[in-house]
Design a protein around this motif. Structure first.
Motif, mmCIF file in Angstrom:
data_model
loop_
_atom_site.group_PDB
_atom_site.id
_atom_site.type_symbol
_atom_site.label_atom_id
_atom_site.label_comp_id
_atom_site.label_asym_id
_atom_site.label_seq_id
_atom_site.Cartn_x
_atom_site.Cartn_y
_atom_site.Cartn_z
ATOM 1 N N LEU A 274 54.248 125.455 32.718
ATOM 2 C CA LEU A 274 53.412 125.599 33.869
ATOM 3 C C LEU A 274 53.148 124.260 34.187
ATOM 4 C CD1 LEU A 274 51.258 128.739 33.560
ATOM 5 C CD2 LEU A 274 53.392 128.518 34.978
ATOM 6 N N CYS A 275 52.741 123.270 33.346
ATOM 7 C CA CYS A 275 52.172 121.703 33.591
ATOM 8 C C CYS A 275 53.696 121.197 34.251
ATOM 9 C CB CYS A 275 51.925 121.191 32.414
ATOM 10 S SG CYS A 275 50.318 121.547 31.802
ATOM 11 N N SER A 276 54.905 121.525 33.535
ATOM 12 C CA SER A 276 56.034 120.607 34.058
ATOM 13 C C SER A 276 56.288 121.312 35.436
ATOM 14 C CB SER A 276 57.247 120.866 33.025
ATOM 15 O OG SER A 276 57.465 122.355 32.930
ATOM 16 N N GLU A 277 56.117 122.674 35.713
ATOM 17 C CA GLU A 277 56.662 123.226 36.770
ATOM 18 C C GLU A 277 55.555 122.607 38.122
ATOM 19 O OE1 GLU A 277 58.898 125.182 37.969
ATOM 20 O OE2 GLU A 277 59.843 125.479 36.099
ATOM 21 N N PHE A 278 54.366 122.309 37.706
ATOM 22 C CA PHE A 278 53.480 121.722 38.627
ATOM 23 C C PHE A 278 53.763 120.520 38.963
ATOM 24 C CE2 PHE A 278 49.539 119.314 39.037
ATOM 25 C CZ PHE A 278 49.158 119.656 40.485
ATOM 26 N N PHE A 279 54.036 119.497 38.044
ATOM 27 C CA PHE A 279 54.399 118.294 38.221
ATOM 28 C C PHE A 279 55.725 117.762 38.702
ATOM 29 C CE2 PHE A 279 50.760 117.622 34.983
ATOM 30 C CZ PHE A 279 49.771 116.774 35.946
ATOM 31 N N VAL A 280 56.598 118.731 38.617
ATOM 32 C CA VAL A 280 58.051 118.399 39.196
ATOM 33 C C VAL A 280 58.170 118.863 40.665
ATOM 34 C CG1 VAL A 280 59.086 120.833 38.976
ATOM 35 C CG2 VAL A 280 60.387 118.954 38.443
ATOM 36 N N MET A 281 57.168 119.371 41.018
ATOM 37 C CA MET A 281 56.968 119.511 42.700
ATOM 38 C C MET A 281 56.967 118.133 43.394
ATOM 39 S SD MET A 281 55.031 123.122 43.376
ATOM 40 C CE MET A 281 53.257 122.321 42.664
ATOM 41 N N TYR A 282 56.430 117.301 42.690
ATOM 42 C CA TYR A 282 56.007 115.900 43.178
ATOM 43 C C TYR A 282 56.669 114.898 42.168
ATOM 44 C CZ TYR A 282 52.396 118.957 44.491
ATOM 45 O OH TYR A 282 51.483 119.707 45.081
ATOM 46 N N CYS A 283 57.738 115.101 42.077
ATOM 47 C CA CYS A 283 58.628 114.321 40.987
ATOM 48 C C CYS A 283 59.379 113.037 41.776
ATOM 49 C CB CYS A 283 59.749 114.931 39.901
ATOM 50 S SG CYS A 283 61.090 115.811 41.013
ATOM 51 N N LYS A 284 59.402 113.503 42.932
ATOM 52 C CA LYS A 284 60.081 112.408 44.029
ATOM 53 C C LYS A 284 58.913 111.699 45.034
ATOM 54 C CE LYS A 284 63.154 114.861 46.354
ATOM 55 N NZ LYS A 284 64.492 114.890 47.111
ATOM 56 N N SER A 285 57.805 112.102 44.901
ATOM 57 C CA SER A 285 56.714 111.525 45.598
ATOM 58 C C SER A 285 56.380 110.092 45.199
ATOM 59 C CB SER A 285 55.433 112.449 45.546
ATOM 60 O OG SER A 285 54.299 111.753 46.044
ATOM 61 N N ILE A 286 56.033 109.415 46.497
ATOM 62 C CA ILE A 286 55.709 107.885 46.106
ATOM 63 C C ILE A 286 54.643 107.715 45.189
ATOM 64 C CG2 ILE A 286 54.530 107.567 48.253
ATOM 65 C CD1 ILE A 286 56.482 105.141 48.653
ATOM 66 N N ALA A 287 53.799 108.485 45.147
ATOM 67 C CA ALA A 287 52.467 108.545 44.581
ATOM 68 C C ALA A 287 52.568 109.285 43.230
ATOM 69 C CB ALA A 287 51.304 109.269 45.494
ATOM 70 N N PHE A 288 53.526 109.490 42.681
ATOM 71 C CA PHE A 288 53.618 110.318 41.298
ATOM 72 C C PHE A 288 52.862 109.631 40.282
ATOM 73 C CE2 PHE A 288 55.885 111.586 37.353
ATOM 74 C CZ PHE A 288 55.739 112.897 37.442
ATOM 75 N N PRO A 289 53.166 108.219 40.085
ATOM 76 C CA PRO A 289 52.406 107.535 39.060
ATOM 77 C C PRO A 289 50.876 107.810 39.081
ATOM 78 C CG PRO A 289 54.310 106.103 39.937
ATOM 79 C CD PRO A 289 54.038 107.553 40.596
ATOM 80 N N GLU A 290 50.456 107.587 40.282
ATOM 81 C CA GLU A 290 49.002 107.920 40.428
ATOM 82 C C GLU A 290 48.533 109.298 40.103
ATOM 83 O OE1 GLU A 290 49.972 104.369 42.247
ATOM 84 O OE2 GLU A 290 50.826 106.144 42.555
ATOM 85 N N LEU A 291 49.282 110.072 40.238
ATOM 86 C CA LEU A 291 49.067 111.649 40.311
ATOM 87 C C LEU A 291 48.959 111.915 38.749
ATOM 88 C CD1 LEU A 291 48.710 114.595 41.488
ATOM 89 C CD2 LEU A 291 51.111 114.716 41.439
ATOM 90 N N VAL A 292 49.998 111.737 37.797
ATOM 91 C CA VAL A 292 50.109 111.919 36.561
ATOM 92 C C VAL A 292 49.042 111.182 35.497
ATOM 93 C CG1 VAL A 292 52.189 113.086 36.928
ATOM 94 C CG2 VAL A 292 52.219 110.506 35.930
ATOM 95 N N THR A 293 48.585 109.932 35.990
ATOM 96 C CA THR A 293 47.775 109.024 35.077
ATOM 97 C C THR A 293 46.611 109.922 34.333
ATOM 98 O OG1 THR A 293 48.574 106.969 36.372
ATOM 99 C CG2 THR A 293 46.464 107.023 34.952
ATOM 100 N N PRO A 294 45.802 110.570 35.160
ATOM 101 C CA PRO A 294 44.693 111.256 34.662
ATOM 102 C C PRO A 294 45.270 112.312 33.630
ATOM 103 C CG PRO A 294 44.265 111.023 37.118
ATOM 104 C CD PRO A 294 45.602 110.556 36.687
ATOM 105 N N LYS B 188 53.342 107.473 57.583
ATOM 106 C CA LYS B 188 53.760 108.658 57.063
ATOM 107 C C LYS B 188 55.114 109.260 56.889
ATOM 108 C CE LYS B 188 48.999 110.307 57.252
ATOM 109 N NZ LYS B 188 47.889 111.367 57.663
ATOM 110 N N GLN B 189 55.703 108.942 58.062
ATOM 111 C CA GLN B 189 57.059 109.237 58.322
ATOM 112 C C GLN B 189 57.992 108.763 57.212
ATOM 113 O OE1 GLN B 189 57.737 108.271 62.428
ATOM 114 N NE2 GLN B 189 56.768 110.016 63.442
ATOM 115 N N GLU B 190 57.831 107.364 57.028
ATOM 116 C CA GLU B 190 58.707 106.683 56.065
ATOM 117 C C GLU B 190 58.322 107.363 54.668
ATOM 118 O OE1 GLU B 190 61.202 104.824 56.574
ATOM 119 O OE2 GLU B 190 61.063 104.824 58.736
ATOM 120 N N VAL B 191 57.101 107.567 54.310
ATOM 121 C CA VAL B 191 56.646 108.121 53.188
ATOM 122 C C VAL B 191 57.176 109.461 52.947
ATOM 123 C CG1 VAL B 191 54.705 109.100 51.798
ATOM 124 C CG2 VAL B 191 54.512 106.890 53.035
ATOM 125 N N ALA B 192 57.393 110.070 53.785
ATOM 126 C CA ALA B 192 58.001 111.478 53.626
ATOM 127 C C ALA B 192 59.514 111.419 53.550
ATOM 128 C CB ALA B 192 57.720 112.392 54.901
#
Length: 700
Positions: free
Chosen positions: A554-574, A623-627
């Motif tokens: 379930l942890c991997s299924e949750f984080f993989v939703m944002y695996c291409k997000s530009i903010a992924f490093p900040e999301l997984v740090t905590p 936001k358009q370029e971020v998306a």
């Protein structure tokens, strides 16, 4: 004011007028007798007889005497007359009669001698006035009514027997069926033969009923032909008599002209619809279901004026959709419901949505590995039905989610075992999972326009999280995993961020993870079809290994939703810091190995994102370029995405082995039960043989 009794109403209708007239005559007669008595008393007074005598209530005469002599003499006191209880309705009418003088036979004799003409008049015109025996008229009415009711019931039964005897049951033959078929295929079918077909079809459908029908179908071949003609050819024949009009949107409606013919056809189809409803309740296979539902679909324009009948037909189709054991039958029922809702959304959609949801909740109480596929089909198909009218879907969804929130609030405010059971059950969990599926389908991030149903996402998420945290017991960890999967699906489809890692990390503090497990030969847990485990699983190695696998999955299924997000490093740090600290304290080497591999994949994906965004020329405000960041790369090609794909394949293989073992265990248990039953039957037979032998021996 007291309610008027049934006997009083009957008395007022049948006897009141006559009784009042009779009382009026009696009152006049008593007045006349009283005047004559007064004249006799006045005559005696003139003769001086009343001065020395006193008359008591019984007419006894006392001579004047001293007071002492009077009390010394034994005198029998007159016995009081028994008062007759009267009904409340008669008291007001009898108040004026209590003060009137009572009449006896002596007065009647005096009347006969003194006024023979009046006596003769009464005897000739109303002899009942000369009979002064006390009678309660209400009692007489009850007796009369009972006799009338008994006589009416007897007559009715005699009439029904005569009618049954007069009805001659006609056995339907193949020639009759072919004649009805030819009539329906003709250019202008006759209404009389259509009525005969409908009545014969009704008797065939209700063949097990005790009612006396005009027709009877005893031949199986005739029965099959009659069913096919009534279901296939009858709608076509009806359309020839009263053809419907079809609009550009595909909506069929009846013509406004020739109302007489339309009413005649509708009245016949009203009888025919009862047979169709009866058939829906006893559907046995997919072919029959498709034939019946197709026939109803053809007749829908003619049934739209009968709302109650239409509701029963829809309820029958919903029952087939929700309770049928055959998957193809469920598909046929849903196709009918979907087509009917698209054609007549204003009249049928609301009824279908409420009926389908209610039937789904009732039938999902029994959930296991065998029924889960059927339940998931009901969820997905019903979610599609909610997209026909999103405003109506919002009304139904808001009311249902609100009721779920009310149940949760009651459990939080009144924390008892019974209140927890109202929330921690399959019906409640399936409800939350259904609304998650519905919103995932109707509020997909791929749809450009904002959906009205998207306003239900926030309350649904709040209710689901509150349900997860209601009972933080290791016994209900499967329920937590089940609801977290529904939230992951909702977040993936709608693009709404839901913080799920804190809900998953809470289970790491449980004793089920920290204590040393005990070995046991108990079966593994199927977390996909389970929301609660027995207490025997708590503390076992099997359950602990299952919890570790579910956590990583379930942890991997949750984080993989944002695996291409530009903010992924900040999301997984905590999360990475928390998991590293837990790994140092954990004494479970198997879980530590799985946890290390997962942390490595998170770090690898973070480095991959950092390398890609190092060349970005825009800031977070754009936001358009971020998306559009990494839009050309598939998520499976990221480090974390490749890891999740592998984990899904491993899980699929594990589930296949697990389900095969469950099926094998069930077959062995069933075989064992059958074998035990056969042995018990054999023992019973042996006991019977021994008993017979002992009886013969005793006889010898």
């Amino acid at each position: 004011m007291a309610k008027t009794g049934k006997a009083t109403k009957k008395f007022n209708q049948k006897h009141l007028k006559h009784t009042l007239e009779q009382r009026k005559k009696v009152k006049e007669y008593k007045k006349k007798i009283g005047d004559k008595k007064a004249k006799r008393v006045s005559k005696k007074a003139e003769n001086g007889q009343t001065r020395s005598n006193r008359t008591n209530t019984n007419g006894e005469i006392f001579e004047d005497m001293d007071v002492e002599k009077f009390f010394d003499k034994k005198v029998e006191l007159p016995k009081p007359e028994k008062k007759i209880k009267k009904k409340k309705e008669d008291v007001e009418e009898d108040d004026d009669e209590e003060s009137e003088p009572e009449m006896d036979q002596k007065d009647i004799d005096d009347l006969k001698t003194e006024d023979p003409e009046f006596y003769k008049y009464l005897e000739e015109n109303d002899k009942n006035l000369l009979d002064f025996e006390p009678i309660n008229p209400l009692d007489a009415i009850d007796d009369d009514d009972d006799e009338e009711e008994e006589e009416a019931a007897k007559n009715a039964s005699d009439d029904s027997k005569d009618k049954v005897a007069k009805i001659k049951v006609i056995d339907v033959t193949m020639e009759m069926v072919k004649g009805w078929d030819a009539n329906l295929r003709s250019e202008q079918p006759k209404m009389k033969e259509i009525k005969q077909l409908v009545v014969a079809f009704k008797s065939a459908v209700n063949i097990d009923a005790d009612r006396g029908y005009k027709y009877s179908v005893s031949n199986e071949n005739v029965f099959n032909h009659l069913m096919v003609i009534a279901l296939k050819q009858l709608p076509l024949g009806i359309q020839k008599l009263t053809p419907y009009k079809e609009s550009k949107n595909g909506v069929r409606s009846l013509p406004s002209g020739n109302k007489k013919r339309v009413n005649e056809v509708s009245s016949v189809l009203k009888i025919h619809s009862g047979s169709l409803i009866e058939l829906l309740d006893g559907i046995s296979n997919t072919e029959t279901a498709a034939l019946i539902l197709q026939s109803i679909q053809e007749l829908l324009p003619y049934l739209m004026s009968w709302k109650k009948i239409l509701k029963l037909i829809l309820q029958g189709a919903v029952n087939v959709w929700s309770s049928s054991e055959q998957f193809d039958t469920q598909i046929a029922a849903f196709a009918f419901l979907n087509n009917a809702a698209k054609e007549y959304p204003k009249l049928l959609l609301r009824v279908e949505l409420k009926s389908c949801y209610s039937s789904f909740i009732k039938n999902c109480r029994r959930t296991n590995i065998h029924t889960m596929a059927s339940i998931n089909f009901q969820k997905n198909s019903l979610a599609e039905l909610f997209g026909e009218n999103q405003n109506l879907g919002y009304d139904v969804g808001f009311g249902s989610i609100r009721m779920l929130a009310v149940h949760l609030r009651d459990s939080v405010n009144n924390p008892t075992k019974e209140s927890y059971k109202a929330v921690y059950n399959w019906q409640y969990c399936h409800s939350l999972d259904f609304w998650s599926r519905m919103l995932s389908i109707q509020c997909s991030a791929e749809k450009p326009a904002e959906s009205v149903l998207s306003h239900l996402i926030y309350p649904l998420v709040q209710v689901t999280i509150g349900t997860i945290r209601l009972v933080p017991s290791a016994q209900f960890f499967p329920l937590r995993f089940y609801l977290i999967r529904s939230l992951i699906r909702l977040s993936r489809s709608t693009g709404v961020f839901i913080p799920l890692f804190p809900l998953l990390s809470e289970i790491l503090n449980s004793a089920a993870f920290n204590k040393h497990p005990k070995n046991n030969t108990i079966n593994a847990v199927d977390f996909d079809s389970c929301i609660k485990v027995n207490k025997a699983y708590i503390g076992t190695r099997v359950y602990q290994d299952g919890l570790c696998e579910q956590f990583i999955e379930l942890c991997s299924e949750f984080f993989v939703m944002y695996c291409k997000s530009i903010a992924f490093p900040e999301l997984v740090t905590p999360a990475t810091i928390y998991l590293r600290r837990f790994r140092k304290k954990s004494s479970n080497p198997k879980f530590n190995k799985m946890l290390s591999a997962f942390i490595d994949k998170l770090n690898a994906n973070s480095k991959f994102i950092e390398e890609k965004r190092a060349t970005v020329q825009y800031g977070p405000n754009n936001k358009q370029e971020v998306a559009k960041f990494l839009q050309e790369i598939s998520w499976e090609k990221t480090p974390l995405g490749a890891y999740v794909v592998t984990q899904r394949e491993v899980k699929e293989a594990r589930l296949k082995i697990l389900r095969e073992s469950f099926e094998q265990a069930e077959e062995e248990e069933e075989h064992k039960n059958l074998k035990g039953k056969a042995e018990s039957d054999e023992d019973d037979d042996n006991d019977i043989v021994l008993d017979d032998a002992e009886e013969k021996k005793d006889e010898e």
